[in-house]
Design a protein around this motif. Structure first.
Motif, short mmCIF file in Angstrom:
data_model
loop_
_atom_site.label_atom_id
_atom_site.label_comp_id
_atom_site.label_asym_id
_atom_site.label_seq_id
_atom_site.Cartn_x
_atom_site.Cartn_y
_atom_site.Cartn_z
N PRO A 14 -0.08 11.51 6.09
CA PRO A 14 -0.08 10.72 7.31
C PRO A 14 -0.91 10.56 8.20
CG PRO A 14 1.90 11.28 6.43
CD PRO A 14 1.17 11.96 5.83
N ARG A 85 -1.67 -11.39 5.19
CA ARG A 85 -1.44 -10.37 6.16
C ARG A 85 -0.55 -9.25 5.03
NH1 ARG A 85 2.41 -13.46 7.17
NH2 ARG A 85 4.56 -12.78 7.16
N LYS A 86 -0.02 -9.71 4.04
CA LYS A 86 0.88 -8.72 3.27
C LYS A 86 -0.09 -7.83 2.33
CE LYS A 86 4.63 -11.64 2.99
NZ LYS A 86 5.40 -12.76 2.29
N ALA A 88 -1.44 -5.44 3.59
CA ALA A 88 -1.37 -4.21 4.30
C ALA A 88 -0.37 -3.61 3.63
CB ALA A 88 -0.96 -4.60 5.92
N LEU A 89 0.75 -4.26 3.20
CA LEU A 89 1.93 -3.52 2.56
C LEU A 89 1.50 -2.75 1.40
CD1 LEU A 89 4.50 -6.48 2.55
CD2 LEU A 89 4.57 -4.77 4.00
N VAL A 92 -0.77 0.42 2.25
CA VAL A 92 0.29 1.38 2.65
C VAL A 92 1.06 2.00 1.57
CG1 VAL A 92 2.43 1.75 4.37
CG2 VAL A 92 0.54 0.42 5.45
N ASP A 93 1.56 1.14 0.80
CA ASP A 93 2.08 1.48 -0.49
C ASP A 93 1.36 2.70 -1.21
OD1 ASP A 93 4.66 1.27 -2.15
OD2 ASP A 93 3.25 0.85 -3.65
N TYR A 96 0.85 5.91 0.93
CA TYR A 96 1.94 6.81 1.16
C TYR A 96 2.52 6.84 -0.27
CZ TYR A 96 1.14 6.83 6.12
OH TYR A 96 0.70 6.84 7.46
N CYS A 99 3.40 10.27 -1.53
CA CYS A 99 4.05 11.35 -0.60
C CYS A 99 5.31 11.66 -1.19
CB CYS A 99 4.13 10.69 0.69
SG CYS A 99 4.72 11.98 1.97
N SER A 124 -8.50 -8.08 7.76
CA SER A 124 -8.28 -7.42 9.16
C SER A 124 -7.23 -6.53 9.39
CB SER A 124 -7.60 -8.58 9.99
OG SER A 124 -7.26 -8.25 11.13
N MET A 125 -5.96 -6.79 8.73
CA MET A 125 -4.93 -5.62 8.38
C MET A 125 -5.37 -4.34 7.75
SD MET A 125 -2.71 -6.59 10.27
CE MET A 125 -2.25 -5.03 10.23
N THR A 128 -7.71 -2.35 9.65
CA THR A 128 -7.01 -1.50 10.85
C THR A 128 -6.49 -0.28 10.19
OG1 THR A 128 -6.62 -3.75 11.71
CG2 THR A 128 -5.27 -1.77 12.38
N PHE A 129 -5.71 -0.47 9.06
CA PHE A 129 -5.21 0.95 8.53
C PHE A 129 -6.16 1.88 8.08
CE2 PHE A 129 -1.48 -1.33 8.46
CZ PHE A 129 -0.39 -0.57 8.81
N LYS A 132 -7.85 4.09 10.44
CA LYS A 132 -7.05 5.05 10.92
C LYS A 132 -6.90 6.25 9.80
CE LYS A 132 -2.34 6.48 12.52
NZ LYS A 132 -0.80 6.31 12.41
N ARG B 85 -2.04 -6.56 16.29
CA ARG B 85 -1.72 -6.32 15.06
C ARG B 85 -1.55 -4.74 14.69
NH1 ARG B 85 -7.12 -6.58 15.21
NH2 ARG B 85 -8.12 -4.95 14.20
N LEU B 89 0.46 0.01 12.82
CA LEU B 89 -0.05 1.42 12.62
C LEU B 89 1.28 2.13 13.08
CD1 LEU B 89 -3.73 1.41 13.70
CD2 LEU B 89 -2.96 1.23 11.42
N CYS B 99 7.83 11.85 6.47
CA CYS B 99 7.77 12.33 4.86
C CYS B 99 7.03 13.55 4.77
CB CYS B 99 7.18 11.16 4.42
SG CYS B 99 7.06 11.27 2.49
N MET B 125 3.06 -8.52 12.11
CA MET B 125 2.98 -7.42 11.06
C MET B 125 4.02 -6.49 10.97
SD MET B 125 0.27 -8.17 9.53
CE MET B 125 0.60 -6.67 8.53
N THR B 128 6.76 -8.01 8.96
CA THR B 128 6.36 -7.96 7.60
C THR B 128 6.62 -6.73 6.71
OG1 THR B 128 4.59 -9.55 7.85
CG2 THR B 128 4.33 -8.18 6.03
N PHE B 129 6.21 -5.66 7.62
CA PHE B 129 6.95 -4.31 6.95
C PHE B 129 8.21 -4.01 6.74
CE2 PHE B 129 2.31 -3.41 7.73
CZ PHE B 129 2.13 -2.38 6.55
N LYS B 132 9.79 -5.68 4.12
CA LYS B 132 9.86 -4.72 2.97
C LYS B 132 10.73 -3.37 2.94
CE LYS B 132 6.70 -2.19 -0.30
NZ LYS B 132 5.56 -1.40 -0.41
#
Lengths: 426, 426
Positions: A14, A85-86, A88-89, A92-93, A96, A99, A124-125, A128-129, A132, B85, B89, B99, B125, B128-129, B132
């Protein structure tokens, strides 16, 4: 002890991938690429449409004379961006998702590249992730003016030209062709939804022209739609003389040109009427005066005053091989795609993105840097020109593609065919 | 064996919290609440401004006569939403951050509630997370018309009324006060940025009025700004008679009213001029004709024709205690806040959100359900009325607050003070 190690690796994910520690890091053998596109819907970049382009590129990488100088295994996963925007789900899935499983000791389950998304909100989303996580994103889309690679999206590279790039081209053409005459410039676009291509394009044009109000006076944008649009009163409203730039479907462009011609304001050679053809496809097809109705002759005359701004499509032998292969794949897989039976620019974009990335991996390894460090890899995708499937591709210092554009006009008034007036290589 | 168990728990977190398995699950003792607000900037809901309200609510929960019937420990973490947005993060970092550490066997490091964000993009955002992850989100903001609790954001509850709710109130008032006369309705708003409150409010008003075009003809929205606005030509442009609805800062509202009065179109009793005061604060303060300049007298006369739409603020003894406590906290902590020296509606919203959540936890436990299941808890925050810090709060079936609104007008033309004309309890 092994168990403790596993925990430590897991908790590190992470907070970012391991950074290169000194010279000559041991390069990983597997490169995880996550391709993010919608799996369903009427998208030119739907998974089944672009996948043959991705696979073509991967086959090229495996060739002995391919661009990859070292033996790396590409592991490609497709995730559904849903064009919103989804996305991003999913990102991220994937990031992570491993993990906590026994796989975590193998950091190569981490993504090394996001290929896509294409849609603005999705990119955009994800970018953004990815910023990071220090993972590069190459998007064959995300053209909106509000997406700016660099500071806000440090990991983003756009492999196809942004609308801002196109807007600068249009601005330069207007300044050049109109000899500095300061007519009002009317921006007319078909606004079927907030995030439509024409809406986003005209926002970019407006911002570029607005910053240079000395040379060209841009008027407020006119949003029109096929339902409410009355061409007659519209032409009367905008006044004359002026410059009109349209982004609309071909029937609507034809309506405007017929009305302009009827009002005597469509004068060939005055460089006043422009339409943008965003895809070289039949939807925009701004040069299409011929609709098979009783107005065809009138339209042909009206279109003498129209010039169409479009992308240069180069038909190299390499592109023809690519195109034939992809179209064969479509047939054998039963893929329904663009009605023009051509390989669209997104397929090309996904292909070229992999070529660009492979070159950057080579360069990064040759520099003795770790290919897991997205900053190092991204730096090698900037300020370069390489051979794409249909010709040279130039990416600027900020990670943005320089576009190649054409202006076409009716050169043969007998046949009414549109041919090149200007070619511009960005 | 313990190590294997830890891995299993860890890998479960990404795929959702454990679901309730049968009756009477063992309730956790610790409730992790993540408060998402900007830590810096000129926000009415900046961390230091709303934190005393959160702490006041938590103290109430710990009281013997408080709303919580069982002993639960609230563990509150603040994360910087940045009002954009990037809030996602922080939410993802909190959710997955544990985790891989030895804490993973304690599933109570997982968030059970997101309190905030307030800003539209941030909430979009995070919700949205959270959708889930099956974690409730209570936002004292996110008023934009495009954010719709329910299907798109199943875990979202809005503790303050949305702009759509306000727009329906305005629509009803116009229909009622104007006796069905179909004047054009002009929507005039100060547009300083794309995502401004007035911009978002007018989008909501436009969509509500547009859906009922039979009764009231809404015109295109007029965006005005203090720099470019010429009141004279503006009044001439909009024509007469009409209904004008303004969302703008008080100096701009005053400019419009002075111009309307000078043109003889500001007629008291005709219900034609409205301004919206979104915060009962000095920024909008639409009833503020008095600016201490030579136009005060003219403005006082002009404002006889103006009615102001605002939120009902009830000063209950409980609210006064709350307000005194918060303002004392501000002083002792050196918090700089709203210039009016009042406790703003966001502080109230964060407080009431915790009260609502505590009630829902009670109800969920009484139903024998697991409070870690966000769907169960959210269901208990819908279709209810409870006592907020300044009076009854009603949340509808979809998780949206029903607003209470006032219309105020100049009842005393000698003093020029604005008093209530209509009170409406949603």
């Amino acid at each position: 002890f092994k168990c403790v190690l596993a925990f430590v690796m897991c908790s590190q994910i992470p907070s970012g991938l391991p950074q290169p520690s000194g010279e000559n890091p041991d390069p990983p053998q597997t490169v995880n690429v996550v391709v993010m596109v919608p799996f369903e819907g009427e998208y030119l970049f739907r998974r089944d449409v672009i996948q043959p382009g991705v696979e073509y590129a991967l086959r090229t990488l495996r060739r002995n004379d391919g661009p990859l100088t070292r033996d790396l295994q590409f592991n490609v996963t497709y995730r559904n961006s849903q064009c919103n925007r989804k996305a991003a789900l999913e990102a991220v899935d994937f990031y992570y998702g491993q993990c906590g499983t026994s796989d975590v000791t193998n950091s190569m389950t981490s993504p090394l590249l996001f290929l896509g998304p294409v849609c603005n909100d999705a990119t955009s989303m994800v970018a953004t992730f990815a910023g990071k996580w220090n993972v590069p994103v190459i998007s064959p889309g995300s053209h909106a003016a509000w997406i700016i690679p660099g500071e806000e999206y440090p990991m983003l590279t756009r492999i196809t030209p942004s609308y801002i790039d196109l807007a600068y081209f249009i601005h330069n053409v207007f300044v050049m062709l109109n000899h500095g005459v300061t007519y009002p410039v009317h921006l007319i676009y078909e606004d079927r939804e907030e995030d439509s291509e024409c809406h986003n394009l005209m926002q970019a044009v407006y911002s570029v022209f607005h910053n240079d109000a000395v040379v060209l006076q841009v008027t407020t944008r006119h949003a029109i739609s096929d339902v409410t649009f009355h061409a007659e009163s519209f032409i009367a409203d905008i006044g004359y003389p002026n410059v009109v730039l349209m982004c609309a479907s071909s029937p609507l462009v034809r309506k405007v040109m017929l009305a302009a011609s009827a009002h005597g304001v469509a004068v060939p050679g005055r460089n006043e009427w422009y339409a943008i053809d965003l895809h070289n496809d039949s939807y925009y097809a701004a040069g299409a005066w011929k609709q098979g109705d009783e107005q065809d002759l009138k339209a042909k005359i009206a279109y003498r005053a129209l010039q169409v701004i479009t992308f240069i499509v180069t038909k190299t032998p390499e592109f023809n091989r690519f195109s034939t292969t992809i179209l064969n794949e479509y047939r054998s897989r039963g893929v329904t795609h663009s009605e023009t039976q051509q390989v669209n620019e997104y397929v090309e974009g996904f292909h070229d993105a992999i070529m660009l990335y492979a070159r950057a991996l080579n360069a990064t390894m040759n520099q003795g840097l770790d290919i897991r460090n997205g900053t190092s890899v991204s730096a090698n995708m900037r300020n370069i020109t390489f051979q794409g499937i249909s010709g040279p591709v130039t990416i600027d210092l900020y990670g943005d593609r320089n576009g190649d554009y054409s202006i076409i006009g009716m050169k043969n008034i007998e046949t009414g065919t549109f041919e090149k007036v200007i070619d511009y290589y960005g």
